[in-house]
Write a protein that holds these residues in place. Sequence first.
Motif, PDB file in Angstrom:
ATOM      1  N   ILE A  24      62.129  30.801  50.716  1.00  0.00           N
ATOM      2  CA  ILE A  24      62.257  32.060  51.459  1.00  0.00           C
ATOM      3  C   ILE A  24      62.060  33.239  50.504  1.00  0.00           C
ATOM      4  N   PRO A  25      61.019  34.080  50.698  1.00  0.00           N
ATOM      5  CA  PRO A  25      60.832  35.226  49.818  1.00  0.00           C
ATOM      6  C   PRO A  25      61.923  36.265  50.089  1.00  0.00           C
ATOM      7  N   SER A  26      62.568  36.765  49.037  1.00  0.00           N
ATOM      8  CA  SER A  26      63.722  37.633  49.259  1.00  0.00           C
ATOM      9  C   SER A  26      63.305  39.006  49.772  1.00  0.00           C
ATOM     10  N   ASP A  27      62.012  39.352  49.676  1.00  0.00           N
ATOM     11  CA  ASP A  27      61.577  40.664  50.167  1.00  0.00           C
ATOM     12  C   ASP A  27      61.600  40.729  51.698  1.00  0.00           C
ATOM     13  N   TRP A  28      61.583  39.549  52.334  1.00  0.00           N
ATOM     14  CA  TRP A  28      61.698  39.534  53.796  1.00  0.00           C
ATOM     15  C   TRP A  28      63.020  40.140  54.239  1.00  0.00           C
ATOM     16  N   LEU A  29      64.035  39.979  53.406  1.00  0.00           N
ATOM     17  CA  LEU A  29      65.389  40.328  53.822  1.00  0.00           C
ATOM     18  C   LEU A  29      65.485  41.774  54.273  1.00  0.00           C
ATOM     19  N   GLN A  30      64.949  42.700  53.455  1.00  0.00           N
ATOM     20  CA  GLN A  30      65.082  44.117  53.758  1.00  0.00           C
ATOM     21  C   GLN A  30      64.464  44.444  55.107  1.00  0.00           C
ATOM     22  N   ALA A  31      63.279  43.885  55.360  1.00  0.00           N
ATOM     23  CA  ALA A  31      62.574  44.162  56.614  1.00  0.00           C
ATOM     24  C   ALA A  31      63.424  43.731  57.807  1.00  0.00           C
ATOM     25  N   VAL A  32      64.074  42.575  57.676  1.00  0.00           N
ATOM     26  CA  VAL A  32      64.876  42.047  58.779  1.00  0.00           C
ATOM     27  C   VAL A  32      66.163  42.856  58.955  1.00  0.00           C
ATOM     28  N   ALA A  33      66.758  43.278  57.822  1.00  0.00           N
ATOM     29  CA  ALA A  33      68.067  43.930  57.864  1.00  0.00           C
ATOM     30  C   ALA A  33      68.041  45.214  58.680  1.00  0.00           C
ATOM     31  N   ASP A  34      66.871  45.846  58.797  1.00  0.00           N
ATOM     32  CA  ASP A  34      66.797  47.117  59.496  1.00  0.00           C
ATOM     33  C   ASP A  34      66.799  46.968  61.016  1.00  0.00           C
ATOM     34  N   ARG A  35      66.739  45.752  61.537  1.00  0.00           N
ATOM     35  CA  ARG A  35      66.766  45.546  62.989  1.00  0.00           C
ATOM     36  C   ARG A  35      68.070  44.843  63.357  1.00  0.00           C
ATOM     37  N   PRO A  36      69.020  45.556  64.024  1.00  0.00           N
ATOM     38  CA  PRO A  36      70.397  45.051  64.196  1.00  0.00           C
ATOM     39  C   PRO A  36      70.501  43.660  64.818  1.00  0.00           C
ATOM     40  N   VAL A  37      69.860  43.437  65.961  1.00  0.00           N
ATOM     41  CA  VAL A  37      70.017  42.154  66.648  1.00  0.00           C
ATOM     42  C   VAL A  37      69.370  41.042  65.830  1.00  0.00           C
ATOM     43  N   LEU A  38      68.172  41.329  65.358  1.00  0.00           N
ATOM     44  CA  LEU A  38      67.453  40.353  64.545  1.00  0.00           C
ATOM     45  C   LEU A  38      68.259  40.020  63.290  1.00  0.00           C
ATOM     46  N   ALA A  39      68.918  41.058  62.733  1.00  0.00           N
ATOM     47  CA  ALA A  39      69.679  40.864  61.503  1.00  0.00           C
ATOM     48  C   ALA A  39      70.809  39.854  61.719  1.00  0.00           C
ATOM     49  N   ILE A  40      71.510  39.948  62.864  1.00  0.00           N
ATOM     50  CA  ILE A  40      72.609  39.020  63.159  1.00  0.00           C
ATOM     51  C   ILE A  40      72.081  37.592  63.266  1.00  0.00           C
ATOM     52  N   LEU A  41      71.018  37.443  64.057  1.00  0.00           N
ATOM     53  CA  LEU A  41      70.439  36.108  64.237  1.00  0.00           C
ATOM     54  C   LEU A  41      69.937  35.561  62.904  1.00  0.00           C
ATOM     55  N   PHE A  42      69.321  36.449  62.142  1.00  0.00           N
ATOM     56  CA  PHE A  42      68.733  35.998  60.882  1.00  0.00           C
ATOM     57  C   PHE A  42      69.812  35.509  59.916  1.00  0.00           C
ATOM     58  N   LEU A  43      70.894  36.292  59.770  1.00  0.00           N
ATOM     59  CA  LEU A  43      71.944  35.874  58.841  1.00  0.00           C
ATOM     60  C   LEU A  43      72.624  34.599  59.321  1.00  0.00           C
ATOM     61  N   ALA A  44      72.771  34.468  60.658  1.00  0.00           N
ATOM     62  CA  ALA A  44      73.362  33.232  61.189  1.00  0.00           C
ATOM     63  C   ALA A  44      72.477  32.039  60.826  1.00  0.00           C
ATOM     64  N   LEU A  45      71.167  32.208  60.979  1.00  0.00           N
ATOM     65  CA  LEU A  45      70.244  31.117  60.637  1.00  0.00           C
ATOM     66  C   LEU A  45      70.203  30.887  59.122  1.00  0.00           C
ATOM     67  N   LEU A  46      70.328  31.969  58.365  1.00  0.00           N
ATOM     68  CA  LEU A  46      70.330  31.831  56.907  1.00  0.00           C
ATOM     69  C   LEU A  46      71.535  30.996  56.459  1.00  0.00           C
ATOM     70  N   ALA A  47      72.687  31.223  57.132  1.00  0.00           N
ATOM     71  CA  ALA A  47      73.884  30.443  56.804  1.00  0.00           C
ATOM     72  C   ALA A  47      73.618  28.962  57.045  1.00  0.00           C
ATOM     73  N   VAL A  48      72.896  28.654  58.143  1.00  0.00           N
ATOM     74  CA  VAL A  48      72.563  27.263  58.440  1.00  0.00           C
ATOM     75  C   VAL A  48      71.676  26.695  57.336  1.00  0.00           C
ATOM     76  N   ALA A  49      70.697  27.498  56.907  1.00  0.00           N
ATOM     77  CA  ALA A  49      69.709  27.004  55.954  1.00  0.00           C
ATOM     78  C   ALA A  49      70.295  26.853  54.547  1.00  0.00           C
ATOM     79  N   LEU A  50      71.095  27.835  54.119  1.00  0.00           N
ATOM     80  CA  LEU A  50      71.534  27.832  52.720  1.00  0.00           C
ATOM     81  C   LEU A  50      72.585  26.765  52.444  1.00  0.00           C
ATOM     82  N   SER A  51      73.411  26.417  53.435  1.00  0.00           N
ATOM     83  CA  SER A  51      74.427  25.360  53.277  1.00  0.00           C
ATOM     84  C   SER A  51      75.330  25.601  52.075  1.00  0.00           C
ATOM     85  N   ILE A  52      75.797  26.828  51.901  1.00  0.00           N
ATOM     86  CA  ILE A  52      76.717  27.119  50.801  1.00  0.00           C
ATOM     87  C   ILE A  52      78.118  26.715  51.236  1.00  0.00           C
TER      88      ILE A  52
END
Lengths: 234, 324
Positions: B225-253
Motif C-alpha cells: 500500500i503506497p502511503s501517499d494514498w492515505l492523504q487523498a483518502v483522509a480528506d473525504r470523511p465517509v471514505l476515510a472511516i471505511l478506509f481506516l476500518a479496512l486498513l485495520a483488517v489488512a494490517l492485523s496489528i
Amino acid sequence: MGVVDMRRDVQAIILVLIGGAILRISLTDVYLNYVKQGMQPYLIASGCILVLLGVLALIDIFRKHAKSEDEHGHHGPRSAWLLLLPVFAIFLIAPPALGAYSAQRNSTNGTQPSTTAPPLPAGDPVPVLVSSFVTRAVWDDGLTLVDRNVEMTGFVTPDPAGGWWLTRLAISCCAADAIVSKIKTLGTSDLPANTWVTVVGHWVPGGGTKSESAVPLVDITSLTEVAQPKNPYE
Amino acid sequence: MSEQVKQRYRPGSLEILAVLLVVVVVAQRWILSAFSNPALQTASTIFVSIVVQALPFLVLGVLLSGAISAFVPTSFWQRALPKNRALAVPVAGAAGFVLPGCECASVPVASSLMSRGVAPAAALAFLLSSPAINPIVLVSTFVAFPGVPMMAVGRLLASFVTAVLMGWLWLRFGKSNWLKVGPREHLMGSSKWHTFRLTAAHDFLHAGGFLVIGGLTAAALNVAIPSDWLQAVADRPVLAILFLALLAVALSICSEADAFVAASLTQFSLTARLAFLVVGPMVDIKLISLQTGFFGRRFAWRFAPATFVVAVLVSVIVGWALLT
C-alpha cells in the motif's frame, strides 16, 4: 489419509523447531530487530514452553513404541506445516531491522506531541533522539534547539531530491507499526543507504513547521560512521 | 503401524519434513540472494516481527485453553453464566474486561469454552470483547491519545456494544451447523496433566499455522500500500472511516499496539480512528484466518463481515456522540 497429514513425531519436531527459533533470537539481541525490549522474558518463556511441549510429546512416542502399544492415527492439523516458514525465515534469512526502504516509503514524519517539549539538558553537544529533534523542530518551531549543538545517531536514507535524511524508526509494539523520523542533512556528502552514523550539528530553520510531512534541517559539523546500535529502534 | 510400513513403503510426513529441511539447506544461497531485494527483505522483517510479537500471546492463549479443557469442569460454566442465554451474552462480554488477552489468545480460548458447553453466543461475545476492552489495551489507548481521554472511553463503549450485539445476532440468526466445534475426545490424555499438554500442543500447532497466513498477508499489504494514498483518502470523511476500518483488517496489528498506530494517522478524523481501533481487534486477516481454522469456513465467512459492519456502525455512532 494424505501424506500432508502430520504424524505425532513430526508435530513434536515442529514444536521444538519453532520454540528453538524463538529462543535463538530472544537469547541474543536479534529479537530487538523485530519487537520491543520488554518482550524478551515472554519470548524466552514461550520458547521454553514450546520446546518442552515438543520434547514431552517425543517422550510419549518413544514410551508407546517401547510398550508396543497400538497407536491410532492421530493426525495433526495440516496448517501446522506453515510454522516452518518463520523457522526458515529466522534461521536462514534472519531478516534485518527495518531501514531506508521503509523510511522512503513513508511520507509522514514523526508524530504530533501533546505537550511542548522541555528545554534540552546541559551539554555541548547534547545527545538527542532523532524523533525528539523532529518534534522539537516541527511542532515547537525549533525554539528549544536554537543555538544548541546536538548529537544524534541514525541511519542514512537517500532523499530522492538529492542528499540524504538522517533517519530513525520507532516501534510501539512490533516492526509492523514502525513510525519514521527523518531530518534533512546539510553540509554532507552522499553515503550509501542504511549506513549508521553519529552526527554533531545544529538546527537551521526552513524545513517547515506544524505539519506531519515537514522535514526539519540540520547543519552537520562532524560525522562518524558507527555500527548499528544494539536496539535499532528508538 | 510399524507392520504396515514393512508391508508397503509410503512416504510419511516425517520423510517429507526431512526432505524439506535438506532442500532448504541446500538452496540457502539461492534463497538468500532472492531476499536481498529491499521490498522482500522489508516484508520478511514485518512477517517475522508479527509472528514473534504474537507468539507469546498465542502460547498464553493455548495454555489457558488447555487449562479450561483439562481442569475446569463443565458444571463450572453452567453455574458461572446466567441460564438465560440473552443475559449470558453481556456477562460473557464483560468478562473480557477481566481476562487480558491478545486476539490470538482469545480464539483458542473461545473454542475451548464452546466445547465445554458454554453457549456459542456467549463465547463469541467473549471472543470479540476480550482483546478489545482489556485493561492493557485501554491504558495504551489512553497513553497514545494524551489530549483525547474520550478515545479510550469511546473504544471501551463501542467495542463492548459491538461484542454484545454480535452475540445477540448469533442467538437470533446463527445456525449451529455453521459452527464447527471440533470434538476433542482424541485430546483426552491418561491424566489431567496429559490432557492439558495434548490440548495446548494441538491448539498451538493449529493456530500457529493460521497466524503465519495472517502474518504473510499483512506483511505483503504493508509493503504494497503506497502511503501517499492515505492523504487523498483522509480528506473525504465517509471514505476515510471505511478506509481506516479496512486498513485495520489488512494490517492485523495486535490490539496492544494499534492505538499508537491510530495516533500516528493524524490526517484522519477521530471517528475514523475510533473505527480503526474497534474493528482491528475483532476483524483482521490474521483473526479471520485463525477463526477459519478453529470454527470452520462456513462460520468465518459469515461472522467476520457481519462483525465488520456492526463494528463500523457502532463506531460511527459512538464517535459522533463522544468525539465531535
